[in-house]
Design a protein around this motif. Structure first.
Motif, mmCIF file in Angstrom:
data_model
loop_
_atom_site.group_PDB
_atom_site.id
_atom_site.type_symbol
_atom_site.label_atom_id
_atom_site.label_comp_id
_atom_site.label_asym_id
_atom_site.label_seq_id
_atom_site.Cartn_x
_atom_site.Cartn_y
_atom_site.Cartn_z
ATOM 1 N N LYS A 95 82.674 44.356 -69.086
ATOM 2 C CA LYS A 95 82.448 44.057 -67.663
ATOM 3 C C LYS A 95 83.765 43.809 -66.928
ATOM 4 O O LYS A 95 83.854 44.027 -65.741
ATOM 5 N N ASN A 96 84.781 43.343 -67.647
ATOM 6 C CA ASN A 96 86.069 43.016 -67.049
ATOM 7 C C ASN A 96 86.976 44.258 -67.095
ATOM 8 O O ASN A 96 87.365 44.712 -68.173
ATOM 9 N N ASP A 97 87.323 44.793 -65.924
ATOM 10 C CA ASP A 97 88.138 46.009 -65.846
ATOM 11 C C ASP A 97 89.527 45.835 -66.463
ATOM 12 O O ASP A 97 90.023 46.736 -67.139
ATOM 13 N N LEU A 98 90.154 44.682 -66.230
ATOM 14 C CA LEU A 98 91.486 44.431 -66.790
ATOM 15 C C LEU A 98 91.436 44.427 -68.320
ATOM 16 O O LEU A 98 92.288 45.019 -68.980
ATOM 17 N N PHE A 99 90.437 43.773 -68.876
ATOM 18 C CA PHE A 99 90.296 43.744 -70.332
ATOM 19 C C PHE A 99 90.086 45.163 -70.861
ATOM 20 O O PHE A 99 90.705 45.567 -71.841
ATOM 21 N N ALA A 100 89.220 45.929 -70.206
ATOM 22 C CA ALA A 100 88.945 47.308 -70.636
ATOM 23 C C ALA A 100 90.216 48.153 -70.586
ATOM 24 O O ALA A 100 90.501 48.922 -71.521
ATOM 25 N N GLU A 101 90.984 47.980 -69.528
ATOM 26 C CA GLU A 101 92.239 48.722 -69.373
ATOM 27 C C GLU A 101 93.207 48.410 -70.522
ATOM 28 O O GLU A 101 93.787 49.310 -71.128
ATOM 29 N N ARG A 102 93.364 47.139 -70.825
ATOM 30 C CA ARG A 102 94.265 46.729 -71.906
ATOM 31 C C ARG A 102 93.739 47.177 -73.274
ATOM 32 O O ARG A 102 94.516 47.557 -74.143
ATOM 33 N N PHE A 103 92.432 47.121 -73.448
ATOM 34 C CA PHE A 103 91.827 47.573 -74.701
ATOM 35 C C PHE A 103 92.113 49.065 -74.908
ATOM 36 O O PHE A 103 92.477 49.489 -76.006
ATOM 37 N N ILE A 104 91.972 49.841 -73.850
ATOM 38 C CA ILE A 104 92.236 51.288 -73.924
ATOM 39 C C ILE A 104 93.708 51.542 -74.268
ATOM 40 O O ILE A 104 94.020 52.390 -75.102
ATOM 41 N N GLU A 105 94.618 50.793 -73.650
ATOM 42 C CA GLU A 105 96.048 50.943 -73.944
ATOM 43 C C GLU A 105 96.354 50.657 -75.415
ATOM 44 O O GLU A 105 97.111 51.388 -76.051
ATOM 45 N N LEU A 106 95.763 49.584 -75.945
ATOM 46 C CA LEU A 106 96.024 49.190 -77.336
ATOM 47 C C LEU A 106 95.437 50.175 -78.349
ATOM 48 O O LEU A 106 95.945 50.298 -79.458
ATOM 49 N N ASN A 107 94.366 50.831 -77.978
ATOM 50 C CA ASN A 107 93.652 51.698 -78.918
ATOM 51 C C ASN A 107 93.685 53.165 -78.497
ATOM 52 O O ASN A 107 92.783 53.925 -78.836
ATOM 53 N N GLN A 108 94.733 53.557 -77.790
ATOM 54 C CA GLN A 108 94.876 54.922 -77.285
ATOM 55 C C GLN A 108 94.672 55.963 -78.395
ATOM 56 O O GLN A 108 94.014 56.969 -78.187
ATOM 57 N N HIS A 109 95.227 55.704 -79.561
ATOM 58 C CA HIS A 109 95.151 56.654 -80.670
ATOM 59 C C HIS A 109 93.750 56.742 -81.297
ATOM 60 O O HIS A 109 93.482 57.651 -82.064
ATOM 61 N N LEU A 110 92.863 55.810 -80.954
ATOM 62 C CA LEU A 110 91.515 55.800 -81.521
ATOM 63 C C LEU A 110 90.437 56.260 -80.538
ATOM 64 O O LEU A 110 89.268 56.350 -80.911
#
Length: 173
Positions: A153-168
């Motif tokens: 639900k939190n866009d900032l969290f989702a954005e950071r999660f995507i950055e950390l797991n780009q390779h997955l």
């Protein structure tokens, strides 16, 4: 607030990186919120980060929620006893006593479980809106042996999660 779905390639036992911020409010996180999803006999459990305030909020119960939780065990025992007793009475008297008890037990256990589950669902429905918001900040939508889909639900969290797991990352279908 719109939710963001992210599908990552991850097998059981492998690690998914989460940002060190709260999944609900994006403050620095020190606690964990377990996400649990069951499909058939397989259960996946993943912990997402929470700040101390949100963890405290997730643990708080409304009076009605507390009441339903207390009632759940009583309802389970009463339902099991009533179902078992009724079945013992209804079954033919000529049937061996052990067989009557076994049949009554087979019916009583699911009856007790159903009453318990009903009270637990009512308890979750009676939760405070603030608690529901924290608990629903992240969801495990689906999982398989090779991928898991999260909804944040939190866009900032989702954005950071995507950055950390780009390779997955995987495409949503």
């Amino acid at each position: 607030m719109a939710s963001v779905q992210v599908k990552v390639k991850v097998r059981p036992g492998r690690v998914v990186q989460f940002p060190k911020i709260c999944v609900h409010c994006a403050r620095p996180a020190a606690e964990r919120l377990p996400l649990k999803r069951r499909i058939g006999r397989v259960t996946r459990l993943i912990d997402v980060p929470l700040c101390a305030n949100c963890a405290r909020e997730a643990g708080r119960r409304s009076p009605e929620e507390e009441q339903w939780l207390r009632l759940s065990w009583v309802a389970a025992v009463v339902a099991a006893l009533v179902a078992g007793a009724l079945l013992v009475i209804v079954l033919p008297a000529g049937m061996p006593a052990l067989l009557r008890l076994a049949i009554a037990l087979v019916v009583a256990v699911p009856a007790g479980r159903a009453a318990y589950d009903l009270c637990r669902r009512r308890s979750r429905a009676a939760a405070r809106p603030e608690k529901k918001a924290v608990l629903h900040a992240a969801q495990m939508v689906t999982f398989s042996w090779r991928a898991t889909t999260f909804e944040f639900k939190n866009d900032l969290f989702a954005e950071r999660f995507i950055e950390l797991n780009q390779h997955l990352l995987m495409e949503l279908q």
